[in-house]
Write an enzyme that holds these catalytic residues in place. Structure first.
Site, PDB file in Angstrom:
ATOM      1  N   CYS A 260       0.798  -1.236   0.000  1.00 34.25           N
ATOM      2  CA  CYS A 260       0.000   0.000   0.000  1.00 34.25           C
ATOM      3  C   CYS A 260       0.825   1.277   0.000  1.00 34.25           C
ATOM      4  CB  CYS A 260      -0.924   0.012   1.211  1.00 34.25           C
ATOM      5  SG  CYS A 260      -2.183  -1.243   1.130  1.00 34.25           S
TER       6      CYS A 260
HETATM    7  C1  UDX Z   1      -0.574   0.263   5.563  1.00 34.90           C
HETATM    8  C2  UDX Z   1      -1.429   1.192   6.425  1.00 34.90           C
HETATM    9  O1  UDX Z   1      -0.975   1.161   7.778  1.00 34.90           O
HETATM   10  C3  UDX Z   1      -2.891   0.803   6.334  1.00 34.90           C
HETATM   11  O2  UDX Z   1      -3.683   1.704   7.071  1.00 34.90           O
HETATM   12  C4  UDX Z   1      -3.286   0.815   4.865  1.00 34.90           C
HETATM   13  O3  UDX Z   1      -4.628   0.444   4.695  1.00 34.90           O
HETATM   14  C5  UDX Z   1      -2.402  -0.104   4.060  1.00 34.90           C
HETATM   15  O4  UDX Z   1      -1.038   0.263   4.242  1.00 34.90           O
HETATM   16  P1  UDX Z   1       0.422  -2.195   5.861  1.00 34.90           P
HETATM   17  O5  UDX Z   1       0.906  -2.089   4.452  1.00 34.90           O
HETATM   18  O6  UDX Z   1      -0.224  -3.457   6.308  1.00 34.90           O
HETATM   19  O7  UDX Z   1      -0.637  -1.032   6.146  1.00 34.90           O
HETATM   20  O8  UDX Z   1       1.687  -1.929   6.799  1.00 34.90           O
HETATM   21  P2  UDX Z   1       2.142  -0.891   7.926  1.00 34.90           P
HETATM   22  O9  UDX Z   1       1.995  -1.485   9.256  1.00 34.90           O
HETATM   23  O10 UDX Z   1       1.567   0.451   7.701  1.00 34.90           O
HETATM   24  O11 UDX Z   1       3.716  -0.851   7.625  1.00 34.90           O
HETATM   25  C6  UDX Z   1       4.191  -0.398   6.359  1.00 34.90           C
HETATM   26  C7  UDX Z   1       5.688  -0.398   6.339  1.00 34.90           C
HETATM   27  O12 UDX Z   1       6.185   0.654   7.152  1.00 34.90           O
HETATM   28  C8  UDX Z   1       6.363  -1.692   6.844  1.00 34.90           C
HETATM   29  O13 UDX Z   1       7.406  -2.037   5.949  1.00 34.90           O
HETATM   30  C9  UDX Z   1       6.906  -1.310   8.202  1.00 34.90           C
HETATM   31  O14 UDX Z   1       8.055  -2.052   8.534  1.00 34.90           O
HETATM   32  C10 UDX Z   1       7.223   0.172   7.998  1.00 34.90           C
HETATM   33  N1  UDX Z   1       7.192   0.941   9.249  1.00 34.90           N
HETATM   34  C11 UDX Z   1       6.043   1.059   9.948  1.00 34.90           C
HETATM   35  C12 UDX Z   1       8.345   1.583   9.683  1.00 34.90           C
HETATM   36  O15 UDX Z   1       9.403   1.507   9.050  1.00 34.90           O
HETATM   37  N2  UDX Z   1       8.285   2.313  10.843  1.00 34.90           N
HETATM   38  C13 UDX Z   1       7.154   2.461  11.565  1.00 34.90           C
HETATM   39  O16 UDX Z   1       7.190   3.140  12.597  1.00 34.90           O
HETATM   40  C14 UDX Z   1       5.998   1.804  11.112  1.00 34.90           C
END
Ligand code: UDX
Length: 415
Positions: A260
């Protein structure tokens, strides 16, 4: 209610399972018959906590025949919207699903609502979906309703957040359409916001833009902190007490992956450029994210020459709790390592199979074997990595695994 869900991907599967558990009668449509067979046998085609359990308990009708949708009160469109080469969103699957639903509308007698759950750029539902549906000869807003109901699915905790959403956004063509969906969600304990269709489409993209920007911003501050020998995690803790900032999504490291955040940003950037606005912040957020993963390799080079060295990767999924490797930071890292002549060994508790289709030349093995490599990179923060023995090793940590600090040489990406 009688609900049909078009698309048995992450969004469609989770919605189907959760809505079935809440007592609705669900028909799940997909062209992938193998996937449907698994669902009908109560097997989850994806690794997602609680999903397999629910699929084993509920009764979901699975089919590739759209005419089975004819009794539906609500039809959700949950098909994928991948990126085109220029970053814009491909509407290929949305268009095809709408066309097939339009065929159903031709023969359908009672009112039903078509709800787009797939992430789309603002204007898509009104300019692309509705005209195709109206090719049925039926009129949107009169004969059938249309909503845009964005999914805020969080992989790894998708069922939990489906059942406990932060908010429900209903973009409605008219009050009757919105009322039908609001009624479906009446027992959810979450604020419900009813708005126009294109506003709902934008809320989803804006939400992911904010999250992505928050991560790139904390990574940039983390890079500065590392140069100044300041602990970014302590800084983030101090920041998080301010409720205007909030303590979530401040984990600095090697950046964001997944299906996403990168894709939605690219789509919003492409759409914005089309309408004459160059979104410089969003563009920088993406560029910084790409560079951030490769910082790991730069740090590694300070300690070891890559050519001929064995390099271990711990974690391949784009985040813990999932076997999804789409846009995983491990992809660009593995590419560079292999290109520079390193021998790569890797471990992930659930994602090796999907990664092996991309990189068959990597040896997939146990964490213990990975730790025997000349150096090790930690790419995903699986909890089990807190219990490995890193003593005597060279470790470059992209995700802040505290136990790894016991390594002989330890470098965090931003700390
Ligand atoms: C995301 C959104 O959170 C969600 O609301 C939307 O509908 C779809 O996209 P998701 O793709 O499941 O969800 O993952 P998310 O938990 O948001 O993490 C995305 C990426 O960011 C991961 O690679 C994670 O490792 C990274 N991340 C997340 C960080 O590097 N630091 C953080 O503090 C949080």
């Amino acid at each position: 209610m009688k609900i049909s869900i078009v698309g048995a991907g992450y969004v469609g599967l989770v919605a189907a399972a959760c809505l079935a558990r809440l007592g609705n009668k669900i028909t799940l449509v997909d062209i992938d018959k193998e996937r449907l067979k698994q669902v009908s046998q109560g097997v989850s085609p994806i690794h997602e906590p609680e999903l397999a359990e629910i699929l084993g308990q509920v009764d979901i009708e699975t089919t590739s025949d759209y005419q089975r949708l004819v009794d539906s009160e609500v039809i959700f469109i949950c098909v994928g919207t991948p990126s085109n080469d220029n970053g814009s969103m491909s509407l290929e699957h949305i268009v095809e699903a709408s066309r097939r639903i339009s065929e159903v509308l031709k023969v359908k007698r009672d009112y039903c609502v078509i709800a787009v759950k797939s992430t789309v750029v603002p204007g898509t539902t009104e300019n692309a979906v509705i005209p195709i549906l109206e090719a049925s000869g039926k009129k949107a807003g009169d004969d059938f309703g249309v909503c845009m109901d964005p999914e805020f699915l969080r992989e790894g905790k998708a069922v939990y957040y489906y059942m406990n959403p932060a908010r429900i956004i209903i973009g409605e063509l008219d009050p009757r359409s919105g009322h039908t969906l609001a009624n479906l969600y009446k027992d959810f304990k979450a604020p419900v916001m009813r708005t126009s269709i294109k506003t709902a489409e934008m809320i989803k993209l804006a939400s992911n833009s904010f999250l992505a920007a928050k991560i790139s911003l904390i990574n940039e501050i983390g890079n500065i902190c590392k140069a100044l020998d300041i602990d970014i995690y302590e800084v983030a803790k101090g920041l998080g007490y301010d409720e205007r900032i909030g303590s979530k999504f401040l984990n600095s490291g090697i950046g964001f992956g997944g299906s996403c955040l990168p894709k939605d940003l690219k789509a919003l950037i492409a759409r914005s450029r089309q309408v004459g606005y160059k979104p410089k912040i969003l563009e920088h957020v993406l560029k910084l994210n790409d560079k951030q993963a490769l910082r790991m390799v730069e740090l590694l080079r300070r300690h070891i020459s890559l050519k001929g060295a064995t390099i271990g990767i711990l974690g391949l999924a784009f985040k813990p709790g999932t076997d999804d490797v789409r846009e995983s930071r491990a992809i660009s890292i593995a590419e560079v390592l292999l290109k520079e002549g390193a021998i790569v060994k890797a471990y992930d508790p659930v994602a090796t199979q999907s990664f092996a289709t991309l990189f068959p030349e990597i040896e997939y093995t146990t964490p213990e074997e990975v730790l025997k490599c000349d150096a090790v990179l930690i790419v995903t923060e699986w909890e089990e990595f807190e219990h490995l023995d890193y003593r005597g090793k060279i470790v470059i940590d992209g995700r802040r695994i505290l136990k790894a600090k016991e390594a002989r040489i330890y470098e965090g990406v931003c700390w």
